[in-house]
Scaffold this motif. Structure first.
Motif, short mmCIF file in Angstrom:
data_model
loop_
_atom_site.label_atom_id
_atom_site.label_comp_id
_atom_site.label_asym_id
_atom_site.label_seq_id
_atom_site.Cartn_x
_atom_site.Cartn_y
_atom_site.Cartn_z
N TRP A 11 0.60 -1.02 -0.14
CA TRP A 11 0.07 -0.02 0.16
C TRP A 11 0.78 1.19 0.04
N ARG A 87 -2.35 -10.06 -4.50
CA ARG A 87 -3.32 -9.72 -3.46
C ARG A 87 -2.75 -9.45 -2.25
N PHE A 88 -2.95 -8.09 -1.95
CA PHE A 88 -2.49 -7.61 -0.66
C PHE A 88 -1.06 -8.33 -0.65
#
Length: 382
Positions: A11, A87-88
């Motif tokens: 992120w 995914r993440f």
């Protein structure tokens, strides 16, 4: 965790490539939600009468933002690329060339390594710009990479290139298991070449063993990279230049020329020996055979003469006078049979003067015609 290879985590700063490789192209970066919301509110406030948003307006703005956010997951994979969907930050699947979709950021992200492109790594040489030639790119040797020690304690200068690509179904290993793919391939290539060269003599390397050396290096590199789980496939190893060091190349060439002359002279000597020795053996065998034949002939003649003598002796014992006279006549016939004779009929002293014919006693050559006429004129008078 796969996040260890992502700068800043999954992120915040968006998807990043492997260590040292920089950010990978991942299609259009998803817009910031807060920024979109703020801009949408400002635009709607300008459109709304009085500049105030109602509850319906706010819902419409949120719906537009959600639609844009959902469509931000659409991405394109080029023909030479392979999409790696995270995914993440965890690998979940591959995306084939063409249009694809992943859950919008920050739920899923995509990395696009050049999985189908063939990469070239050079060892012992590098491309540099030459100011003297108008900043043209030229090839420069890197001795610290190319100088290697052979198994017979000679130094050889080896420049070579490695062609490699990402393995099929190995893109995830390529992205997450090695930090610097190009640096890793280069280090493994140099190490493998030094190991193979260190177990070989210099002469085969310089002449006819290049193909075997390239194959051995390729196999050793692939084994090492598979052990690392790198996801790299080595397609080919090409040796560009294999020479002695420039400082000793003239002396090395002199040594090689001397070896060539030695082998040439040795071959010439062997050729001469192959020609002379059989001839000498043949002549020796001929002499031995002639001597053996002469031996057998002499022995046979001696045996024949001895047998004849014994037979004559037996006859002599039986009739001595007859045998003695016969032997005398045969002997005189053998002696006088090939000599010239002159027979004079009548008593001596009547018209014939005896003299010693010195000219007749001297040997002289006669032609066949003279010999024939002499034979016709000579005769024996009884």
């Amino acid at each position: 965790m796969p996040w260890k290879n992502q700068s800043g985590g999954p992120w915040g700063s968006g998807p990043k490539g492997p260590w040292g490789s920089g950010p990978q192209p991942a299609g259009p970066r998803p817009p910031d939600l807060e920024d979109l919301l703020r801009r949408g509110q400002d635009r709607l406030q300008q459109l709304m009468p009085g500049g105030h948003l109602s509850g319906f307006g706010i819902g419409l703005v949120a719906l537009v933002i959600i639609v844009i956010w959902l469509f931000s997951g659409v991405f394109r994979v080029q023909s030479e690329e392979l999409g790696i969907v995270l995914r993440f930050g965890k690998y979940v699947r591959d995306a084939q060339p063409g249009l694809n979709y992943h859950l919008p950021y920050p739920i899923e992200t995509v990395l696009l390594p050049k999985a189908l492109r063939v990469n070239t790594t050079s060892i012992g040489m590098t491309l540099v710009e030459d100011p003297a030639r108008g900043n043209r790119t030229i090839m420069r040797d890197v001795p610290e990479e190319s100088l290697m020690l052979t198994g017979d304690e000679n130094i050889v200068d080896v420049d070579f290139t490695v062609l490699w690509r990402i393995k099929p179904n190995g893109a995830a290993d390529y992205l997450f298991n090695i930090q610097n793919p190009e640096g890793t391939v280069k280090a493994v290539a140099e190490s493998a070449m030094r190991e193979v060269i260190g177990h070989s003599d210099i002469q085969p390397i310089l002449t006819g063993a290049r193909t075997a050396t390239e194959q051995a290096v390729q196999q050793l590199m692939q084994k090492t990279l598979d052990h690392y789980g790198s996801g790299v496939l080595i397609q080919q190893v090409q040796m560009q230049k294999v020479n002695p060091p420039s400082q000793v190349i003239e002396a090395f060439n002199d040594v090689q020329n001397a070896k060539i002359d030695y082998e040439r002279l040795q071959n010439e000597a062997q050729t001469y020996a192959n020609r002379v020795v059989p001839d000498a053996k043949g002549r020796a065998a001929k002499i031995v055979q002639e001597a053996e034949g002469y031996k057998q002939q002499a022995v046979a003649e001696a045996k024949g003469q001895s047998a004849r003598f014994l037979k004559v002796y037996d006859e002599y014992v039986k009739a001595k006078n007859v045998t003695r006279e016969r032997i005398y006549l045969e002997t005189m016939e053998r002696i006088l049979g090939h000599s010239q004779k002159l027979m004079v009929d009548g008593p001596a002293g009547q018209g014939v003067v005896p003299y010693l014919p010195l000219n007749e006693l001297t040997p002289h050559r006669q032609t066949p015609a003279t010999t024939g006429s002499a034979r016709q004129s000579s005769g024996v008078t009884k």
